[in-house]
Design a protein around this motif. Sequence first.
Motif, PDB file in Angstrom:
ATOM      1  N   ASP A 135       0.878  -1.207   0.041  1.00 16.68           N
ATOM      2  CA  ASP A 135      -0.002   0.033   0.045  1.00 16.68           C
ATOM      3  C   ASP A 135       0.824   1.163   0.046  1.00 16.68           C
ATOM      4  N   LEU A 136       1.959   1.175   0.982  1.00 14.25           N
ATOM      5  CA  LEU A 136       2.762   2.407   0.782  1.00 14.25           C
ATOM      6  C   LEU A 136       3.456   2.403  -0.199  1.00 14.25           C
ATOM      7  N   ALA A 137       3.837   1.524  -1.011  1.00 16.42           N
ATOM      8  CA  ALA A 137       4.647   1.707  -2.239  1.00 16.42           C
ATOM      9  C   ALA A 137       3.722   2.136  -3.276  1.00 16.42           C
ATOM     10  N   ALA A 138       2.348   1.909  -3.466  1.00 13.81           N
ATOM     11  CA  ALA A 138       1.645   2.430  -4.587  1.00 13.81           C
ATOM     12  C   ALA A 138       1.284   3.917  -4.097  1.00 13.81           C
ATOM     13  N   ARG A 139       1.138   4.215  -2.889  1.00  9.85           N
ATOM     14  CA  ARG A 139       0.878   5.906  -2.499  1.00  9.85           C
ATOM     15  C   ARG A 139       2.244   6.412  -2.603  1.00  9.85           C
ATOM     16  N   GLN A 140       3.426   6.023  -2.762  1.00  9.73           N
ATOM     17  CA  GLN A 140       4.770   6.680  -2.987  1.00  9.73           C
ATOM     18  C   GLN A 140       5.208   6.461  -4.421  1.00  9.73           C
ATOM     19  N   GLY A 141       4.338   6.121  -5.371  1.00  9.08           N
ATOM     20  CA  GLY A 141       4.603   6.006  -6.766  1.00  9.08           C
ATOM     21  C   GLY A 141       5.540   4.853  -6.838  1.00  9.08           C
ATOM     22  N   GLU A 142       5.523   3.778  -6.440  1.00  5.92           N
ATOM     23  CA  GLU A 142       6.439   2.481  -6.657  1.00  5.92           C
ATOM     24  C   GLU A 142       5.288   1.496  -7.178  1.00  5.92           C
ATOM     25  N   PRO A 143       4.560   1.637  -8.273  1.00  4.83           N
ATOM     26  CA  PRO A 143       3.750   0.420  -8.494  1.00  4.83           C
ATOM     27  C   PRO A 143       4.194  -0.917  -8.702  1.00  4.83           C
ATOM     28  N   LEU A 183       5.414  12.906   3.245  1.00  2.00           N
ATOM     29  CA  LEU A 183       5.134  11.469   3.071  1.00  2.00           C
ATOM     30  C   LEU A 183       5.825  10.687   1.609  1.00  2.00           C
ATOM     31  N   GLY A 184       6.306  11.732   0.937  1.00  2.00           N
ATOM     32  CA  GLY A 184       6.670  11.154  -0.248  1.00  2.00           C
ATOM     33  C   GLY A 184       5.560  10.315  -1.127  1.00  2.00           C
ATOM     34  N   ALA A 185       4.596  11.092  -1.091  1.00  6.66           N
ATOM     35  CA  ALA A 185       3.157  10.704  -1.963  1.00  6.66           C
ATOM     36  C   ALA A 185       3.199  11.357  -3.062  1.00  6.66           C
ATOM     37  N   ARG A 186       3.977  10.599  -4.078  1.00  6.15           N
ATOM     38  CA  ARG A 186       4.040  11.364  -5.373  1.00  6.15           C
ATOM     39  C   ARG A 186       3.049  11.289  -6.376  1.00  6.15           C
TER      40      ARG A 186
END
Length: 987
Positions: free
Chosen positions: A706-714, A895-898
């Motif tokens: 979930d965090l990876a998705a929110r931070q632009g790491e799909p 948050l780094g939420a890209r």
Amino acid sequence: DPVDAAEEVSREFPALVGRERERALLCAQLDAMLAGHGGLVLVGGEAGIGKTTLVEDLAIQAEEAGCLVLWGHAYDLTVTPPYGPWIEVVRRYQASGREPAFPGFLDDPEALAALGTQERLFTAVTAFFAAVASRQPQVVVLDDLHWADPGSLDLLRVLAREVRAQPILLVATYRGDDLTRRHPLAQLIPLFVREARAARLDLSPLGAPALRALIAGRYRLADPDAARLAAHLAARAGGNPFFITELLRTLEDAGVLSRHADTWLLGDLGVARVPPLLIQVIEGQLGRLADETRGLLEVAAIIGQEVPLDLWQHVGGATDAALAAAVEAGLNARLLEEVANGACYRFRHALLRDTLYQEVSALRRRAWHRSVGEVLAQGHAPDPDAVAHHFEQAGDIRAAAWLVRAGERAQLAYAWVTAVARYEAALRALEQAGADIRQQGWLRYRIARLRRYGTPQQSIAALDRALEVANAVPDVALAAAARYTRGLCRFFAGDLAAAVREMTAGVDALETLPSEEQARLDLGPDAEDEPVVTNPRGMLVTVLATAGHLQEALRMGEATREGHPRHTPLGELAWAHYGDRYVGLGMVYAWTGRPEEARYTFARARAMFQEIGNYSTLGTTSALELLNVLLPYQTDRLDEHRRQAWQAAAAWEQAASVDDRSAAGISLPLLRLSGDWGPARTVAERAWETGGRSPASQAAAVILADLAARQGEPELSGAITSALLPDGPRTLPGTVSLGVALPLQRLATELALETGDFATALDWLEAHDRWLTWSGAVLGRAEGALGWAMYHHAASDAVLARQNAEQALTRAAVPRQPLALIAVHRFLGILDTDDRYVPGAEEHLNESLALAEACAAPFERALTLLALAGLRIAQEKLDEAHPLLANVRSISEPLGARPTLERVASLEARLETTSGKSARPKYPAGLTAREVEVLRLVAEGLTDLQVAERLFVSPRTINTHLGSIYTKLNVNSRIAAARFAVEHDLV
């Protein structure tokens, strides 16, 4: 002299750990001396305790402060001349042209005789030090003063009285354990304190915190290995730095402690030997003992670190007089110390005992161990660990039975690591003797059951061998118990489908056993009162609930919910299994939308585990209640979250056998919710990388995805989803826990929609529905309906999007699920914005915002503010949209939420276009504010990736911005764009 080595080698001690108070006192004395107030410091302690190391540290500080530091050492009285330490000071002093020369009479017998009296000698020496001090502050160190001659001590006494008004600091070290009441120094110490106001430092052995700090500073070891090493050093070195240093050196030389790249590995400490230098030191103490005394001390060494007097006499066959003489000699030589009012004595250091022990021949050792074991076994309430140890060392097969008893005692106390060690030792003894194959099978079963949490795969292998024994003997009870437990191990290994199959089969086999086999199974082989498996359906309810078999778990869990008497150990273990049943029921109630019943049931389970002291499962129960009830249904009850998390952590802290990942894992959803994404990612990555496929590791992986998705790491998010749902949307229900599968399915749907992959999104949504229907779960239905609404919205079907969003709102409201309500109200606000229905959009977005604030969920708040900014832009209230977007950016950047920041940038660009001639700053060539930000960073020489990291967007977005900038500036290179920025004062 080997004893000299104790202090000499201690200088190699790697760090002054655990001496903060002592260092502070010495520094204060040095500061006072530099201010003109000299004095005397007496530093005492046993050999190797670190006296010299501590004083050397002071000497370094003194030299850095411009002091003259002089050293003098005393040696054994048979070789030390009169005034020996002071003569060494003379020889170390080197006068230049301006400094006074040291009087030559100290080491010149004729000149010394010419002085006539000792008083004149002392006066001349005192005058010399005063003359030197008038030019330069000085520190005079007298090392090993316990060996000094009386004349040297008298000179120190005189000089100490005279330096109090001069910049002279006298420091003397001595071994307190070498001072008898009649020793000259022992008689002078009170006078030093009274006449010269000497400060005293008595160094104690290093405590556990200092030992841990030493290990951490010198070796990069894994936490379990560091704990093993600390325990080994504490037991054998008694906190003595010299002993510790030698032990570490020996471990390194033997390869037990070895370096690999930038880390260290710790091998089997059981093979460690007493360091040769320590043997020399200790032999120096032992060599002065009479033969009969030494022989009795060797018997004591066989008995153990602590030696009961009656056992010592019985095994050693000593008369009262001989034993009394041995005790007195041991006390005088400081080998022993008294405990229990003289009924028991113990060796002052384990190394003393080890040296004596190794001096005994192997044959005599075995005989004495057998004698000790037999005496202990016949005593009142014998300690099984002690009896087992002595029979083990004697090579006596009787050790196996006592090891099993020791393991059972440890198991009943939930000391599972110890229990496993005892059972494994018993198994080795039986294997070596080729004895009792059936008992070997039961031991493998017990070991596997106790190790099911930490090493489930190894436990499965052990149970395979136990089943082989059970089928060969045959033993139907062992076969049934092993099959059930193998299923339990598969659960902890993350193989849910196999776990359910094997545990169900195992339960059926256990419950269909003949009555005589059931009775034997309850008690276990050769055990008087320790049950092996009782009411196994309790844990099966939890496994079924986790796997999503909610209706079956409900039927099984509600079949028997009454408590079980606790008047016997059998009742106690049954109580634990009833607790497991309540845990499973709590999960079922939570997943089927009955939160109040779930809380009541979890409370019953906690009370049961608390009553029997099962802190490991108590902590897990609190964690499961937090994750399955409080967070989804009572998200806005923040104090309750913190209390529940604290209860879980406190219970795990009392359960020493629990991996620290458990306590860390409970924090993950709370960290994610509260916006502490950095720590959350650190914890989640560690759990995912090191935890295999355990339930805790999989739960951490969901947070990480979930965090990876929110931070632009799909890509990372997709990789985790593929690992846990290997067949993608076609992964069958029941093969992965609901708490893992459903959120990953929703996340995969969201990522597919973001890329416009409607076919994949549809597959994931249909899979989500299948899992919900199959399980009968209520949790997840609101999010599932919202997923369909988002799908239809992306497909431009406003009617179906609205219908599904309204359905999601109904499902999120009853039972009330605050996090789901935040998302649903936000989405309905977006739909109303699209429809230009401002009142409805205002109502939904304000409701979403209020819930996000109540739940202290900053990222959810940012997403809602972003939707609200979209509404303001649609209303053309641009002055209200700007601060909203700024607020979203301020939340999302840390948050780094890209992806969210990219949406912010998109709306900001839209504002630039919509605002026309506004009061906002104008830039040349039609550049937007965001384009100017990018251009400034490019002009600084940053790469696309560095610019993206600085602005919390993707490199792809930066590339798009640069394309627009090049077009507007009519340039085709970064250099030309940077030149434009400089010429137009944009940097």
